[in-house]
Motif scaffolding. Sequence first.
Motif, PDB file in Angstrom:
ATOM      1  N   ASN A 624      34.217  41.018  38.376  1.00 43.47           N
ATOM      2  CA  ASN A 624      34.431  39.751  37.661  1.00 43.47           C
ATOM      3  C   ASN A 624      35.885  39.593  37.242  1.00 43.47           C
ATOM      4  OD1 ASN A 624      31.868  38.790  37.827  1.00 43.47           O
ATOM      5  ND2 ASN A 624      31.244  39.418  35.768  1.00 43.47           N
ATOM      6  N   GLU A 627      37.969  38.752  40.136  1.00 37.88           N
ATOM      7  CA  GLU A 627      37.681  37.388  40.572  1.00 37.88           C
ATOM      8  C   GLU A 627      38.306  36.347  39.630  1.00 37.88           C
ATOM      9  OE1 GLU A 627      33.426  38.511  42.650  1.00 37.88           O
ATOM     10  OE2 GLU A 627      33.456  37.436  40.732  1.00 37.88           O
ATOM     11  N   LYS A 675      31.193  30.209  39.654  1.00 36.69           N
ATOM     12  CA  LYS A 675      31.826  30.412  40.968  1.00 36.69           C
ATOM     13  C   LYS A 675      30.960  29.796  42.054  1.00 36.69           C
ATOM     14  CE  LYS A 675      33.197  34.763  39.015  1.00 36.69           C
ATOM     15  NZ  LYS A 675      32.798  36.165  38.935  1.00 36.69           N
TER      16      LYS A 675
END
Length: 722
Positions: A624, A627, A675
């Motif tokens: 995470n 990202e 996302k």
Amino acid sequence: MLKTLRAKLLFFFLFATLLPLLFVGYITFQSQKIETNQQLQQTMYTMADNLAISIEEIVNERMADVTILANNTILRDSTATREEIREELRIFVSAHSIYYGALFVNPEGVVSVDLDNTIVGTDVTDRLWYQQATNQNGIYFSDIFYSDVIHQPAIVLASVVKGEDGEALGVVSAIFDVNALWERLAHYSKQQKSHGLEGYAFLVNGRGDIIAHPNENLILSYNYLEQNDLTSDMFDGLVQNRNLFHSKSNDMIQTFSRIAKAPGFDNEWYLSISVPNERMNSPIKELILKYLVLFGCVVLITSIGVIKLSSYIVKPLQKLVFATSDFAFGKKVYPLAPDAYHEVDTLTRTFNMMTRRLVEREKSHRKSTLILETTDNGVLAFQQSSQRVTTFNRQCEQLFGLAKEQALGATLDQVIEQNGAFKTFIDCSKLSDVLRNQDFNKKYEFECYLGGQKRIFFASVSTLPKLNNEEELEDVLLIFIDITDKRKIEQELIRSEKLQLVGQLAAGFAHEIRNPLTTIRGFMQIFHQSDATKDEHKVHYDVMIKEIDRVNSIIGELLQMANPKSGTSKTETNIGEVLTDIHTLYEPEANEQGIKMRLQVEPLPTVYLDRSKLHQVVMNLVKNGLEAIDGSGSLALSAYENTEREIIEIKVEDTGIGMNPQTMEKLGTPFFTTKETGTGLGLMTSFRIVEEIGGKLLVTSKEGVGTTFMIQLPLYELKMYR
Ligand code: ADP
Ligand code: MG
């Protein structure tokens, strides 16, 4: 001057006793003075009168003496010889020692017989005594005069001698010694003394000449009237009115009594009793002395009495006064014993009761203050009208970083001005609205960003009635409590409940979906291989198989989450190693993206837990984090022991895009993702796993700055193998 009760009492009692005493004393003294004076006067009068009578007796006796002599038969015998007459005269003089001498005068007025024949033949017709004896009553008692014969003051007595037929044969005369008169007076003076009077008696004639006096020198040489500046009229008045006369010349008090006249005694004679003035005053002086002593005794007794009484009255009061001032100055005061008189005892009991109540009140006040200061609630009170702060407890001090002294007494606006946190808080609380609408007794929640953190408060606004008047509103009371943590816990609870529910659902679904999915994938592969000729479909098959794999992996994750205990195997785990593995795994990828990955691991105690699960959680967080970083940035992975709280903290910090509050709130919700290709299950699984391990997963994030995830693992539970 008369400030103290003792002095007042003393003054009052002395005044109250001495004034009547003085009054009574004065009246008694005056009446006694008059009485003693009267008594004294009376005594003097009586004595003067008695003495006057006594003098009259002497006069009468002497006249009788001469009368008897004149009636002597020999003298009355015209034939008697001179020798015979002399003999008779000698017998007379020797019988009465008070006579100096005697003589016989023939009818022609010539001395025919005298005791020692010195003046025989002297013509005495010109002598007053001779004239008086022959002319008037036949008997004469002269006034005192200075005798040339005996050379001293004397009195002459004379009587006519008559024959058988009453014819005058001559005149017999005798000279009387005035000392005899004085002896009588002296005798009286003695009596006077025995009556308690000093002084003496004296005789004075109408001209004022002293005729008998203890001081012989004064006789005939001292004029009483002249010496005392008295006229004969004044003297008459004195005698008539029986006044006391104060003779200034010798400071004597004198009274006079007239000697009665008798035939042959025609003299103005006055007898005086003379007493020293001092002696007159001495009873008065004694009286004054007695009164002074009495007065002194009364003053002394009253003073002692009053002092005793005042200490009886004042002492218990003083005790109370001291106790009160001690109490006022905060000293400990023990209950006083009510051992005086009723009124003070009542006061003492009231005082005891009052102090006890005050002490109790003080205790309860202190307790309230303590409660106020130690409570988790912030308590803020201010006057409604002036908006001045009256209460500002420790919680307020801590929350706003403002000392109580700075807040108390200042108005809300002043506090707002000097303290930003307070301003924010008051703005968030919408207190001004509450005040404007008079919306008291209100309980509500509000949010506020204090010190860069969102805080949730629960507040209650009410009013405190004025202490002296219940009707009027006085203070506005704001009590608030920070419920941020409570809310967090509640949210976590909800989240974990949701997780459980989703888990159960997922478990059911997953099996049902997985089996047909396996079948579909198998056939898909067969179709793929058999349909190998058509190359344009090859890409589609690949995508389909990939998507099916993705669905499978989601289902795998779901299953794992739904039944996390399955496959749990606790092993001796070195957290540092887990982190190092993950670092090694992701570093190349990160480098490729231009992200700097750092690892910082302190030596940590070995713990017992499911290594693969911890691995999965940290991996989720790292994924995470990577990202979230758009372009370059950094991601730090660290672990250390917080010895104070006995936990191990694993931190994953990134400098990514961060999250807004709305996103933060939804974290952990199944399938929540921002996302495009996200599953929204990573964090949910992570929360679940950490919870299983017995730890906590905390998030802090700021939009545009970055996010920090922290796993807190309790050492106490994980150190031992279970
Ligand atoms: P997914 O990664 O599949 O989207 P997650 O459960 O892992 O699912 O994450 C849920 C969401 O939480 C993400 O979509 C993202 O919006 C947010 N998130 C998680 N970690 C971070 C992070 N480190 N920085 C920013 N947002 C994050
Ligand atoms: Mg994820």
